[in-house]
Every structure is written in C-alpha cells, then in structure tokens.
Design a protein around this motif. Structure first.
Motif, PDB file in Angstrom:
ATOM      1  N   THR A  53       0.828  -1.194   0.000  1.00 39.26           N
ATOM      2  CA  THR A  53       0.000   0.000   0.000  1.00 39.26           C
ATOM      3  C   THR A  53       0.868   1.252   0.000  1.00 39.26           C
ATOM      4  O   THR A  53       2.041   1.205   0.348  1.00 39.26           O
ATOM      5  N   ARG A  54       0.274   2.371  -0.385  1.00 39.89           N
ATOM      6  CA  ARG A  54       0.960   3.664  -0.381  1.00 39.89           C
ATOM      7  C   ARG A  54       0.263   4.565   0.625  1.00 39.89           C
ATOM      8  O   ARG A  54      -0.951   4.704   0.590  1.00 39.89           O
ATOM      9  N   GLU A  55       1.066   5.176   1.506  1.00 37.90           N
ATOM     10  CA  GLU A  55       0.514   5.964   2.606  1.00 37.90           C
ATOM     11  C   GLU A  55       1.293   7.262   2.786  1.00 37.90           C
ATOM     12  O   GLU A  55       2.449   7.360   2.391  1.00 37.90           O
ATOM     13  N   ILE A  56       0.651   8.226   3.411  1.00 40.76           N
ATOM     14  CA  ILE A  56       1.294   9.486   3.778  1.00 40.76           C
ATOM     15  C   ILE A  56       1.706   9.376   5.244  1.00 40.76           C
ATOM     16  O   ILE A  56       0.921   8.954   6.092  1.00 40.76           O
ATOM     17  N   TRP A  57       2.938   9.755   5.537  1.00 39.61           N
ATOM     18  CA  TRP A  57       3.465   9.754   6.900  1.00 39.61           C
ATOM     19  C   TRP A  57       4.123  11.097   7.171  1.00 39.61           C
ATOM     20  O   TRP A  57       4.511  11.812   6.245  1.00 39.61           O
ATOM     21  N   VAL A  58       4.256  11.461   8.449  1.00 39.20           N
ATOM     22  CA  VAL A  58       4.980  12.675   8.840  1.00 39.20           C
ATOM     23  C   VAL A  58       6.090  12.280   9.809  1.00 39.20           C
ATOM     24  O   VAL A  58       5.906  11.438  10.687  1.00 39.20           O
ATOM     25  N   HIS A  59       7.270  12.869   9.606  1.00 35.52           N
ATOM     26  CA  HIS A  59       8.409  12.672  10.500  1.00 35.52           C
ATOM     27  C   HIS A  59       8.467  13.882  11.420  1.00 35.52           C
ATOM     28  O   HIS A  59       8.709  14.996  10.981  1.00 35.52           O
ATOM     29  N   HIS A  60       8.238  13.663  12.702  1.00 35.22           N
ATOM     30  CA  HIS A  60       8.139  14.775  13.651  1.00 35.22           C
ATOM     31  C   HIS A  60       9.447  15.523  13.851  1.00 35.22           C
ATOM     32  O   HIS A  60       9.433  16.718  14.131  1.00 35.22           O
ATOM     33  N   THR A  61      10.566  14.852  13.686  1.00 34.56           N
ATOM     34  CA  THR A  61      11.858  15.496  13.895  1.00 34.56           C
ATOM     35  C   THR A  61      12.095  16.625  12.896  1.00 34.56           C
ATOM     36  O   THR A  61      12.522  17.706  13.268  1.00 34.56           O
ATOM     37  N   CYS A  62      11.792  16.377  11.628  1.00 36.13           N
ATOM     38  CA  CYS A  62      12.000  17.412  10.611  1.00 36.13           C
ATOM     39  C   CYS A  62      10.699  18.082  10.168  1.00 36.13           C
ATOM     40  O   CYS A  62      10.732  19.089   9.470  1.00 36.13           O
ATOM     41  N   GLY A  63       9.548  17.501  10.551  1.00 35.41           N
ATOM     42  CA  GLY A  63       8.257  18.102  10.224  1.00 35.41           C
ATOM     43  C   GLY A  63       7.800  17.885   8.795  1.00 35.41           C
ATOM     44  O   GLY A  63       6.843  18.517   8.352  1.00 35.41           O
ATOM     45  N   GLU A  64       8.459  16.997   8.078  1.00 37.71           N
ATOM     46  CA  GLU A  64       8.129  16.774   6.673  1.00 37.71           C
ATOM     47  C   GLU A  64       7.144  15.622   6.494  1.00 37.71           C
ATOM     48  O   GLU A  64       7.235  14.599   7.165  1.00 37.71           O
ATOM     49  N   TYR A  65       6.230  15.809   5.561  1.00 36.85           N
ATOM     50  CA  TYR A  65       5.303  14.752   5.143  1.00 36.85           C
ATOM     51  C   TYR A  65       5.901  14.062   3.930  1.00 36.85           C
ATOM     52  O   TYR A  65       6.529  14.708   3.089  1.00 36.85           O
ATOM     53  N   PHE A  66       5.695  12.746   3.829  1.00 43.36           N
ATOM     54  CA  PHE A  66       6.247  12.004   2.705  1.00 43.36           C
ATOM     55  C   PHE A  66       5.400  10.781   2.411  1.00 43.36           C
ATOM     56  O   PHE A  66       4.538  10.390   3.196  1.00 43.36           O
ATOM     57  N   LEU A  67       5.649  10.189   1.263  1.00 38.39           N
ATOM     58  CA  LEU A  67       4.951   8.992   0.814  1.00 38.39           C
ATOM     59  C   LEU A  67       5.761   7.766   1.201  1.00 38.39           C
ATOM     60  O   LEU A  67       6.971   7.739   0.996  1.00 38.39           O
TER      61      LEU A  67
END
Length: 88
Positions: A53-67
């Motif tokens: 599956t393909r999902e959107i996630w956020v990395h709290h350390t850098c604040g970036e959203y990614f696939l």
C-alpha cells in the motif's frame, strides 16, 4: 522496533513518525458543495488493504510529510519518497 527511512533524515525509529492517511485519497470539494455523506466517507472510511500500500506519513523530527510504500502484512517498507519530489 522498526526503522522507517525519512527521505530527508534517513533511517529513524518508528516512534518518530505518525501515519497521515491513505495516499491518493481524493478530498471532496469544499462546502457548501459537498454533502455530509461524502464528507463522512472521506473522513471515516478507509481501505485497510492487505499487502502493498501507499501511505502518507509525517516525521516529527524534521516536520516533513512524505509517501511511504509498505506491506501491511509483513511490515516491509519498499521505499519512501518526498511529496516535493525525489526521495530515498
């Protein structure tokens, strides 16, 4: 513990990330054109697929959203990609 690879920071502990939703899920047109039923479907109904599956996630350390592309059965991460282009 599982490692996720942020496209900006590299491999990190899974506790640094939060699931942001299904990738490719189309948001309904803004009110007043959207019905309550369509808005409810968008907010509360998820596919919950078995397998890749393909999902959107956020990395709290850098604040970036990614696939992130991952397998929901084996938890193997196939790859990550910046939503701005590029990726790891």
């Amino acid at each position: 513990m599982q490692l996720f690879s942020c496209p900006f920071c590299g491999p990190r502990d899974e506790t640094e990330f939060t699931f942001g939703g299904e990738a490719g899920k189309e948001r309904p047109e803004p009110a007043p054109d959207v019905s309550a039923e369509d808005w409810s479907k968008y907010l509360h109904r998820v596919g919950n697929p078995r397998g890749r599956t393909r999902e959107i996630w956020v990395h709290h350390t850098c604040g970036e959203y990614f696939l992130m592309e991952r397998d929901t059965v084996s938890h193997v991460v196939a790859g990550t990609q910046s939503l701005r282009g590029g990726g790891a």
